[in-house]
Motif scaffolding. Structure first.
Motif, mmCIF file in Angstrom:
data_model
loop_
_atom_site.group_PDB
_atom_site.id
_atom_site.type_symbol
_atom_site.label_atom_id
_atom_site.label_comp_id
_atom_site.label_asym_id
_atom_site.label_seq_id
_atom_site.Cartn_x
_atom_site.Cartn_y
_atom_site.Cartn_z
ATOM 1 N N TRP A 113 10.878 87.576 49.446
ATOM 2 C CA TRP A 113 11.347 86.283 50.753
ATOM 3 C C TRP A 113 11.493 84.959 49.758
ATOM 4 O O TRP A 113 12.453 84.353 50.350
ATOM 5 N N LEU A 114 10.724 84.722 48.638
ATOM 6 C CA LEU A 114 11.005 83.458 47.967
ATOM 7 C C LEU A 114 12.387 83.367 47.446
ATOM 8 O O LEU A 114 13.079 82.520 47.434
ATOM 9 N N GLU A 116 15.106 84.773 48.324
ATOM 10 C CA GLU A 116 15.975 84.771 49.311
ATOM 11 C C GLU A 116 16.156 83.560 50.004
ATOM 12 O O GLU A 116 17.278 83.084 50.183
ATOM 13 N N LYS A 117 15.104 82.778 50.032
ATOM 14 C CA LYS A 117 14.838 81.428 50.427
ATOM 15 C C LYS A 117 15.634 80.588 49.546
ATOM 16 O O LYS A 117 16.098 79.499 50.136
ATOM 17 N N TYR A 118 15.677 80.769 48.238
ATOM 18 C CA TYR A 118 16.256 79.816 47.485
ATOM 19 C C TYR A 118 17.902 80.274 46.896
ATOM 20 O O TYR A 118 18.421 79.607 46.083
ATOM 21 N N PRO A 122 20.908 81.378 52.242
ATOM 22 C CA PRO A 122 19.772 82.631 52.514
ATOM 23 C C PRO A 122 20.073 83.145 53.679
ATOM 24 O O PRO A 122 20.526 82.901 54.833
ATOM 25 N N GLN A 124 18.671 84.817 56.732
ATOM 26 C CA GLN A 124 17.658 84.461 57.932
ATOM 27 C C GLN A 124 17.034 85.820 58.173
ATOM 28 O O GLN A 124 15.767 85.914 58.216
ATOM 29 N N MET A 127 15.142 87.364 55.290
ATOM 30 C CA MET A 127 14.016 86.526 55.061
ATOM 31 C C MET A 127 12.932 86.708 56.105
ATOM 32 O O MET A 127 11.710 87.060 55.849
ATOM 33 N N TRP A 131 9.478 88.425 55.195
ATOM 34 C CA TRP A 131 8.008 88.032 55.801
ATOM 35 C C TRP A 131 7.271 88.921 56.671
ATOM 36 O O TRP A 131 5.862 88.882 56.745
ATOM 37 N N SER A 247 6.325 72.279 46.328
ATOM 38 C CA SER A 247 7.185 73.445 46.221
ATOM 39 C C SER A 247 6.822 74.210 44.942
ATOM 40 O O SER A 247 7.038 75.605 44.988
#
Lengths: 509, 690
Positions: A113-114, A116-118, A122, A124, A127, A131, A247
């Motif tokens: 998830w992390l 992908e977030k960055y 990304p 969604q 993510m 999650w 962060s």
């Protein structure tokens, strides 16, 4: 009575006091109650017999802290410290194997998830999928958890003062027990460092974020200090956020934390201190039994970054709702440097007690400051640290005037305006403080373990008084001139937003 | 070779096996009995002047600690002098005595690393002496002098007051002090001795005589209990103490009266808006009880199930399981002299404020609705019993406990009784006291936090009461003279006709001006364009400063500021200031003349001219000085608090060069003075109504 009092006082005022030679006697007497030993695997124990009451305090000191954190993971030392309270493979769980499987899957999902977030863009949906997996495995893992079981076990047996603390250059874990429960400490302490389990990790990170909000985000002094560190230090990790930048806290995973633990929680970094109504031979036996089989694969890495010399004064101002606060710092030396004793003494003369320069002039006589304090060893002592001066201006006082007034006091020292009486007084008080500190099991255990752990010899707690005694007036003048100079300093301020506006708001129609 | 290896392996295997054997599981450990413990003796004796001594020998360190516990306290102080006892306690020490100045005393003590301190709180006072054993004989007379003959010099009184006031101006900087202070007011009442604030005004009301009186009444033998612990022999030190302390007069014993609390249970939700935080501090609860309550032991067990270090339910659930807080707590408080509070609290991020409150309420209700488990009950009792050794883990703790029980009028055996009672507490007991003493349906809830981030989360608890925590600045010292209302009405009407010759205006009032501001740092030049609508009470100001263009906007009582493309809300204090200016404008006054309370105070000379003086009585009192012929407001004055100087100043606006356009008369030159010092000059370039 009044005449008798008056003449007594006159007599006392006239006496030039010889410093009492307490420390050598103290160390000798104290040493008689100390037993030290090192296990074959390098783990070092200090045992102090102090049978005032049938209790004992136990401290585990680890020579690691905020300065050892890898880039991108500020706060990880403190996060691991929280994990140490979550139990082990046998404490805090109904089924460790099942639990661990789910913990691993949960962390994997979080890492995905992390990442992908960055990503630059990304996905969604991905993510959300990661999650969902994360929450699924988190729930499963939690189904095996016995929350706070470690605490419950020790508390049930009468433990008090259970806690831990993380600094830039230390981490320690401690609690006190009735003396007949010593084996419980050995048992659980060895267990939780041999077999840590990172359960309730992500819930605990939420707790740590609240700790951050409480101590930093929502507190004026916390905000000022975090800002100050990052400006005063350029290279050395003393300048980093100890609780962690938000962060970084978010980005720290179980995998990262375990890596940190394996790298730094090595036998060479541990020192244990036990103080109270205990038998050293019994303690040794228990240490062999429970700690004897802990092997390390390596010695922990050491920090090699040195803060480069500051090229020019640094200043910053924060405008906010709070009342003004002034925070000044000068780069100086580490606790093992020959100048450290002089700097400590200088700080005492400047701000310790009502006779100190800054208290007497700034707080009492001129009523400029509600508080004016100096200190050395900021924010840690092991590496090159700072001499700081902190001030709260009184209600109608301009913070710039307070700043100038503090420099006036420092200038006086630079010009040699200090007396032998002040120097003697500082040393007498340092000695007396040491004596006063000897009547607490926990206080002793913490200080002994830290001194041994950081400097290699717990006796330094006593012998450092000898260093203070060797400080001369010339030394004080020299270190003031050498270190307390404008180009070496950082000045941070909080000023009150609306006081600025009063000046500007006089526009009428 | 092989044989040796085999032997070595066998030995190694055996020793590891033994090690593994010796390493038990934690629940298999068998504990030896606890070492014996002899509670140190407390030697007690009384002097003729009423002083009671408590002695405990402690030869471990070469120190002697002497503490005088004095029956006195803030509870004796009237509301208008709140803070008196604290200042008395401070200056008693800082001001030295009639024989030795404060400075000389400080040097005397600090040269010997000796400490003497004094302090007075709400329910008791204390004076303490902590010295190296060898200095005791020399310093004891100094301490006695301090007790009896404090000098209370004016300069130290002034210093203490300055510090109190600085502290007062800082009391809104952090959420916890705000929360605790305001919560106590909700429980006990704003004016209650248990919750009242020390204010700048109450500090100013305190005189030297007050302090001298307070000390003289309190520090007498009949009010003193003295504890001494350290490296001495009790029999040897007794005569020394008797001799030294007999000099203190017996005096009259003080009776501390603790006002009754007439508590009425009610449900309220209260909010303090603090915009510079991202975490809420919540306190909720109601009145608690007293120590003498026969249910005290049962309540202690209930407390520990709710919150006991990491072990209680609040920590386990709200912190460890839900991750909502680092700090969460709760207990039913039982005070010695007056009822304590039942309170629970938490610090959680703005977004989860309601969630955390509800989680706590759930746990409180649970205590009433469900019996606690056998395991929980036995754990609490085990925790308590197994940590009993810590009650007396130092010799000083024995002394302190005895003195505090005696002071509170409790039996010396109180703790032992408590131990007995706690062991007897049952599951039913816990549920019963929870039902009897807790009222989760009748709570005061107080939240200190960021209103913008919290949004409407608190609406679910009822009508939110916004608490004003602004610090009252010293009351205005202007004398209020009664005026003539009819005359005031007449003159304000004449003024309105002069300022608005065509009657009320329709539309926006616009002007452009240059503004010079005079500050200690130098002059600042601004260019302003302002558009105001007096009907809708909106205003837009574009201010060109040397650094940037700042746009301020007021609409619907909200303010915003924009600079460099960044818009941010105007702090409430600044918005209030801008609105106050708006309401002071001549145009506004003229339009709203019929709604104003105006009094005519006669013809008055000012700056060599004669004016008709009218006073507008509003939130801020305005004094207008009108030209007797034109009725134009040539001078306007008002009093305002200036944070920079820390006091009230008189602001004076002088208006000249009046010109008309679009039905409005406007002064093209306005000078503003603060206490007769010029602070700004505004020169209008154009004005219009659009």
């Amino acid at each position: 009575m009044s005449r008798k009092i008056k003449s007594t006082i006159r007599l006392l005022l006239g006496i030039m006091l010889m410093p009492l030679a307490l420390t050598a006697q103290n160390l000798e007497a104290f040493e008689e109650n100390v037993t030290e030993f090192t296990l074959d695997n390098g783990l070092h124990f200090i045992i102090v017999e102090r049978p005032v009451a049938p209790v004992a305090s136990f401290v585990t000191f680890v020579n690691v802290g905020g300065v050892d954190e890898p880039a991108g993971h500020t706060g990880i030392a403190h996060i691991f410290e929280h994990m140490v309270f979550k139990g082990s493979k046998t404490v805090g769980t109904t089924n460790w194997e099942e639990e661990q499987e789910n913990i691993d899957l949960m962390d994997e999902a979080y890492r995905a998830w992390l990442e992908e977030k960055y990503q630059p863009e990304p996905d969604q949906e991905m993510m959300a999928q990661h999650w969902a997996d994360f929450e699924k495995y988190q729930e499963k893992a939690n189904s095996y958890v016995k929350t706070n079981e470690f605490d419950e076990i020790v508390s049930r047996e009468g433990a008090t003062g259970l806690n831990a603390s993380t600094g830039y250059d230390f981490t320690n874990y401690f609690y006190s027990l009735p003396q007949n429960k010593a084996e419980l400490w050995f048992n659980l302490e060895a267990d939780r460092f041999k077999n840590p389990v990172f359960r309730e990790f992500y819930e605990e990170k939420d707790v740590i974020m609240e700790e951050r909000r409480m101590g930093v985000d929502s507190d004026p002094f916390g905000r000022l200090r975090e800002e100050f560190g990052s400006i005063a230090f350029t290279a050395h990790p003393y300048g980093r956020s100890l609780i962690g930048w938000p962060s970084d806290i978010e980005a720290t995973t179980i995998q990262d934390t375990e890596q940190f633990f394996r790298t730094y929680y090595t036998n060479d970094n541990f020192t244990f201190a036990i103080v109270g109504d205990v038998d050293p031979d019994e303690m040794r036996e228990l240490a062999e039994t429970y700690f004897g089989d802990i092997q390390s694969t390596h010695d922990a890495p050491t920090l090699k970054t040195q803060e480069p010399e500051q090229r020019g004064e640094r200043r910053f101002t924060i405008e906010e709702e709070s009342q003004p606060i002034l925070f000044i710092g000068y780069h100086t030396v580490s606790q093992t440097h020959p100048d450290y004793a002089a700097l400590q003494t200088l700080s005492a003369i400047l701000s310790q007690g009502r006779t100190s320069r800054m208290y007497k002039t700034l707080v009492q006589d001129e009523e400029l400051a509600l508080a004016a304090q100096t200190a050395v060893g900021y924010p840690g002592t092991k590496y090159q640290n700072m001499f700081i001066a902190f001030g709260l201006p009184n209600q109608e006082v301009d913070i710039d005037d307070l700043e100038e007034a503090m420099y006036v006091e420092i200038e006086k020292v630079k010009e040699g305006d200090i007396t032998q009486q002040e120097l003697d007084r500082a040393i007498t008080n340092a000695r007396a403080n040491l004596v006063r500190s000897l009547n607490s099991n926990m206080g002793l255990a913490v200080r002994l373990a830290q001194t041994q752990g950081q400097q290699g010899d717990w006796r330094r707690l006593f012998t450092r008084i000898g260093d203070l005694q060797n400080v001369t007036l010339d030394d004080l003048q020299r270190v003031a001139n050498q270190y307390l100079v404008a180009q070496n300093r950082t000045v941070g301020k909080i000023i009150n937003r609306s006081s600025e506006d009063v000046a500007e708001a006089q526009q009428e129609n | 070779m092989k044989k040796l290896n085999l032997l070595l392996i066998l030995i190694l295997f055996t020793s590891l096996f033994q090690l593994a054997e010796a390493q038990k599981s934690w629940d298999e450990i068998e504990y030896p009995p606890l070492n014996g413990f002899e509670k140190p003796d407390v030697e007690i004796f009384e002097l003729d002047n009423g002083i009671t001594f408590y002695l405990v020998e402690d030869v471990e360190l070469p120190l002697i600690n002497l503490r005088v516990l004095v029956r006195t306290g803030g509870v004796l102080v009237a509301n208008e002098k709140t803070g008196l006892q604290s200042i008395a306690g401070t200056v008693m020490r800082s001001g030295g005595t009639t024989s030795i100045s404060g400075d000389a005393l400080n040097e005397l003590l600090e040269d010997r690393a000796a400490r003497m301190e004094t302090g007075i709180g709400l329910t008791s006072g204390s004076a303490s002496m902590n010295v190296l054993k060898d200095d005791f004989d020399d310093l004891l007379p100094v301490f006695i002098d301090l007790l009896q003959n404090p000098a209370f010099p004016e300069d130290r009184i002034d210093l203490a007051k300055t510090q109190q006031k600085s502290g007062i101006t800082r009391r809104n900087d952090e959420t916890i002090p705000i929360g605790i202070r305001e919560f106590q007011k909700l429980i006990y009442g704003n004016e209650s001795v248990y919750a009242r604030n020390t204010e700048i005004e109450t500090v100013d009301n305190i005189t030297r005589e007050d302090l001298v009186d307070f000390h003289a009444r309190s520090f007498v033998g009949e009010n003193m209990m003295i504890g001494v612990i350290g490296d001495f022999n009790a029999e040897e030190i007794k005569p020394i103490l008797s001799d030294a302390f007999s000099a203190i007069p017996a005096g009259d014993p003080l009776e501390l009266e603790f006002p009754e609390i007439n508590y009425e249970y009610e449900n309220t939700i209260n909010f303090v808006d603090k915009r510079d935080v991202n975490q809420s501090f919540v306190m909720l609860g109601h009145i608690g009880g007293t120590r003498e309550n026969p249910d005290y032991a049962k309540l202690q067990v209930m407390n520990r199930i709710l919150s006991d270090g990491f072990s209680g339910r609040l920590m386990r659930i709200v912190r460890s399981q839900m991750g909502l807080a680092y700090s969460v707590f709760g207990q039913y408080g039982s005070n010695n002299f007056y009822p304590g509070m039942f309170y629970a609290g938490v610090m959680t991020q703005s977004e989860t404020t309601a969630e955390a409150i509800n989680a706590i309420l759930d746990q409180i209700r649970r205590l009433q609705e469900e019996p606690v488990s056998e395991q929980e009950l036995s754990d609490v009792i085990d925790r308590f019993l197994n940590s009993l050794v810590f009650e007396y883990d130092s010799r000083a703790s024995v002394l302190n406990e005895r003195m505090s029980y005696d002071y509170a009028g409790l039996d010396p055996d109180t703790f032992n009784q408590l131990v007995e009672e706690i062991q007897a507490v049952t599951i039913e007991d816990v549920q019963e006291v929870a039902q009897e003493y807790l009222r989760p349906d009748m709570l005061h809830i107080l939240v200190v936090g960021n209103g913008e981030e919290i949004g409407d989360q608190l609406d679910q608890y009822g009508e939110v009461n916004e608490v004003d925590i602004s610090i009252p600045m010293p009351g205005d010292d202007e004398e209020v003279v009664a005026g003539d209302a009819a005359g005031g009405s007449e003159w304000i009407n004449r003024m309105a006709s002069a300022v608005l010759p065509g009657g009320s205006i329709d539309g926006d009032f616009v002007f452009e001006a240059t503004n010079i501001i005079y500050t200690p740092q130098g002059e600042m030049n601004l260019e302003i364009k302002q558009t105001a609508n007096f009907e809708t009470e909106t205003m837009i100001s574009e201010v060109q400063t040397p650094m940037a263009l700042v746009t301020m906007k007021i609409e619907d009582g909200q303010g915003t500021m924009t600079m460099g493309g960044n818009e941010m809300p105007m702090p409430p204090a600044q918005r209030d200031q801008v609105m106050a200016e708006f309401y002071r404008s001549h145009v506004y006054l003229s339009i709203n003349k019929d709604n104003l309370d105006v009094e005519y105070l006669g013809m008055q000379e000012m700056d060599n001219e004669t004016y008709a003086h009218i006073r507008v009585n509003d939130e801020i009192t305005l004094n207008l000085y009108l030209d007797p012929e034109t009725a134009l407001p040539m001078i306007t004055t008002y009093r305002q608090f200036d944070p920079q100087s820390g006091g009230n100043v008189t602001v004076k606006m002088v208006s000249s060069d009046w010109r008309e356009a679009d039905g409005v008369m406007v002064p093209y030159e306005t000078s503003v003075y603060s206490d007769d010092s010029m602070v700004s000059l505004t020169t209008i370039t154009t004005h219009s109504v659009e």
